[in-house]
Design a protein around this motif. Sequence first.
Motif, PDB file in Angstrom:
ATOM      1  N   ARG A 127      47.248  -6.961 -43.988  1.00  0.00           N
ATOM      2  CA  ARG A 127      48.239  -6.587 -42.977  1.00  0.00           C
ATOM      3  C   ARG A 127      47.819  -7.105 -41.608  1.00  0.00           C
ATOM      4  N   LYS A 128      48.782  -7.579 -40.848  1.00  0.00           N
ATOM      5  CA  LYS A 128      48.518  -8.092 -39.505  1.00  0.00           C
ATOM      6  C   LYS A 128      47.837  -7.025 -38.665  1.00  0.00           C
ATOM      7  N   GLY A 129      46.683  -7.370 -38.111  1.00  0.00           N
ATOM      8  CA  GLY A 129      45.970  -6.455 -37.250  1.00  0.00           C
ATOM      9  C   GLY A 129      45.223  -5.351 -37.968  1.00  0.00           C
ATOM     10  N   ALA A 130      45.074  -5.477 -39.298  1.00  0.00           N
ATOM     11  CA  ALA A 130      44.371  -4.429 -40.058  1.00  0.00           C
ATOM     12  C   ALA A 130      42.876  -4.423 -39.791  1.00  0.00           C
ATOM     13  N   GLY A 131      42.367  -5.497 -39.199  1.00  0.00           N
ATOM     14  CA  GLY A 131      40.947  -5.545 -38.867  1.00  0.00           C
ATOM     15  C   GLY A 131      40.052  -5.942 -40.020  1.00  0.00           C
ATOM     16  N   LEU A 132      40.617  -6.603 -41.036  1.00  0.00           N
ATOM     17  CA  LEU A 132      39.835  -6.981 -42.217  1.00  0.00           C
ATOM     18  C   LEU A 132      39.637  -8.493 -42.360  1.00  0.00           C
ATOM     19  N   ALA A 133      40.509  -9.283 -41.756  1.00  0.00           N
ATOM     20  CA  ALA A 133      40.517 -10.720 -42.014  1.00  0.00           C
ATOM     21  C   ALA A 133      39.200 -11.402 -41.654  1.00  0.00           C
ATOM     22  N   ASP A 134      38.647 -11.105 -40.480  1.00  0.00           N
ATOM     23  CA  ASP A 134      37.407 -11.774 -40.069  1.00  0.00           C
ATOM     24  C   ASP A 134      36.260 -11.436 -41.025  1.00  0.00           C
ATOM     25  N   SER A 145      51.967  -4.318 -46.201  1.00  0.00           N
ATOM     26  CA  SER A 145      52.412  -3.850 -44.878  1.00  0.00           C
ATOM     27  C   SER A 145      52.335  -2.335 -44.751  1.00  0.00           C
ATOM     28  N   SER A 146      52.629  -1.630 -45.836  1.00  0.00           N
ATOM     29  CA  SER A 146      52.656  -0.167 -45.796  1.00  0.00           C
ATOM     30  C   SER A 146      51.291   0.465 -46.003  1.00  0.00           C
ATOM     31  N   GLY A 147      50.295  -0.340 -46.365  1.00  0.00           N
ATOM     32  CA  GLY A 147      48.962   0.205 -46.591  1.00  0.00           C
ATOM     33  C   GLY A 147      48.728   0.668 -48.016  1.00  0.00           C
ATOM     34  N   LYS A 170      52.622 -15.470 -41.262  1.00  0.00           N
ATOM     35  CA  LYS A 170      51.613 -15.105 -40.268  1.00  0.00           C
ATOM     36  C   LYS A 170      52.154 -14.119 -39.231  1.00  0.00           C
ATOM     37  N   GLU A 171      53.462 -13.972 -39.149  1.00  0.00           N
ATOM     38  CA  GLU A 171      54.035 -13.004 -38.224  1.00  0.00           C
ATOM     39  C   GLU A 171      53.749 -11.571 -38.669  1.00  0.00           C
ATOM     40  N   LYS A 172      53.517 -11.373 -39.976  1.00  0.00           N
ATOM     41  CA  LYS A 172      53.310 -10.019 -40.512  1.00  0.00           C
ATOM     42  C   LYS A 172      51.953  -9.826 -41.173  1.00  0.00           C
ATOM     43  N   PHE A 173      51.254 -10.938 -41.455  1.00  0.00           N
ATOM     44  CA  PHE A 173      50.017 -10.833 -42.221  1.00  0.00           C
ATOM     45  C   PHE A 173      48.906 -11.679 -41.607  1.00  0.00           C
ATOM     46  N   ASP A 174      47.662 -11.287 -41.914  1.00  0.00           N
ATOM     47  CA  ASP A 174      46.489 -12.084 -41.583  1.00  0.00           C
ATOM     48  C   ASP A 174      45.992 -12.769 -42.857  1.00  0.00           C
ATOM     49  N   PHE A 175      45.354 -13.922 -42.679  1.00  0.00           N
ATOM     50  CA  PHE A 175      44.939 -14.720 -43.817  1.00  0.00           C
ATOM     51  C   PHE A 175      43.479 -15.150 -43.730  1.00  0.00           C
ATOM     52  N   SER A 176      42.828 -15.170 -44.887  1.00  0.00           N
ATOM     53  CA  SER A 176      41.472 -15.711 -45.033  1.00  0.00           C
ATOM     54  C   SER A 176      41.532 -16.708 -46.180  1.00  0.00           C
ATOM     55  N   VAL A 212      34.124  -5.747 -40.087  1.00  0.00           N
ATOM     56  CA  VAL A 212      35.260  -4.868 -40.360  1.00  0.00           C
ATOM     57  C   VAL A 212      35.525  -4.045 -39.095  1.00  0.00           C
ATOM     58  N   ALA A 213      36.756  -4.089 -38.595  1.00  0.00           N
ATOM     59  CA  ALA A 213      37.095  -3.378 -37.359  1.00  0.00           C
ATOM     60  C   ALA A 213      36.812  -1.881 -37.486  1.00  0.00           C
ATOM     61  N   LYS A 214      36.382  -1.276 -36.406  1.00  0.00           N
ATOM     62  CA  LYS A 214      36.023   0.149 -36.427  1.00  0.00           C
ATOM     63  C   LYS A 214      37.213   1.027 -36.790  1.00  0.00           C
ATOM     64  N   ASP A 215      38.412   0.569 -36.447  1.00  0.00           N
ATOM     65  CA  ASP A 215      39.594   1.376 -36.759  1.00  0.00           C
ATOM     66  C   ASP A 215      40.280   0.933 -38.057  1.00  0.00           C
TER      67      ASP A 215
END
Length: 309
Positions: free
Chosen positions: A260-267, A118-120, A136-142, A51-54
């Motif tokens: 959300r794209k770049g939310a740091g949760l996908a990985d 997108s809005s959290g 994929k332009e707006k979201f990350d996928f697992s 999980v990304a630090k931010d």
Amino acid sequence: MLTRRDSLAFLVASSAALIPGRTAAQQAIDFSPEQPGRVRAGRDEDAIKLVAKDARFVKDGVFTVANNAGRFPFGGYASDARTVIGAEPDIAQLVADALGRRLEIIPTSWADWPLGVSSGKFDAVISNVTVTEQRKEKFDFSTYRKDLLGFYVRKDNPVFIREPRDVAGLKVIVSSGTNQEQILLRWNEQNVKVGLKPIEIQYYDDDVVLYLALASGRADAYLGPNALLSFKAAQEGKTRLAGNFSGGWPALAEIAVTTRKGAGLADAITHAINTQIRNGNYARALARWNLSTEAVDESRTNPPGLPKA
């Protein structure tokens, strides 16, 4: 979309289908809000470290997930008409457990989940969302499930459908304006070009009439979303799967946890799912809802999605 009243009506009908004396092919589904058979997972420390630090969750210690709660087996209301249960909530529970968080499911309309993620407002949506290049332009996928279509036939019908030529000359039901209709039309065009018999395509607005057509032999097969038709077949024991193929045919289509794209949760989510695949929890979760045929061998982060065109 099914409402809470629709879900309860489905519950009553399903309960009636499970009375003693019915065939062993039917699958008893637990519609209780307690869900004692739901598969649970332990903390996955390696996933948590990814999980990304931010990264920011909606609530401390909680994994907040949007679900359409519109149709079983994906998601619907339990017998209390309040608790959301189904295959997608089961997957959400495994991910939440692995991330060391309590699961909170928010019933959400299909039209509202993109803005909510997108809005959290939600950490993720787990509601039969297919990976596409546009999304994929707006979201990350697992990824966690194959997006399959299925040909279903009357239980005693010996036909099997593995390729386009196998439907030549058959009477096939399909819903108008759907992806599966477009695929079936392409198959028919391909068959006719090589001299095979055309498909007799049938359309029905009423599911009761549709299944009467299958039962009476007026139609040979029904092409639709595999998950929905598989669940119905397991509950009623009147139809069977005659063949599967990708919902993006000829391209691979996969269903995924969407963040959300770049939310740091996908990985982290992808790692958590892969841990559950390896330890067998994932397979047991899908089996509860008769979705084993849609299992993936491995979860992937942002794989190629269905093309824009």
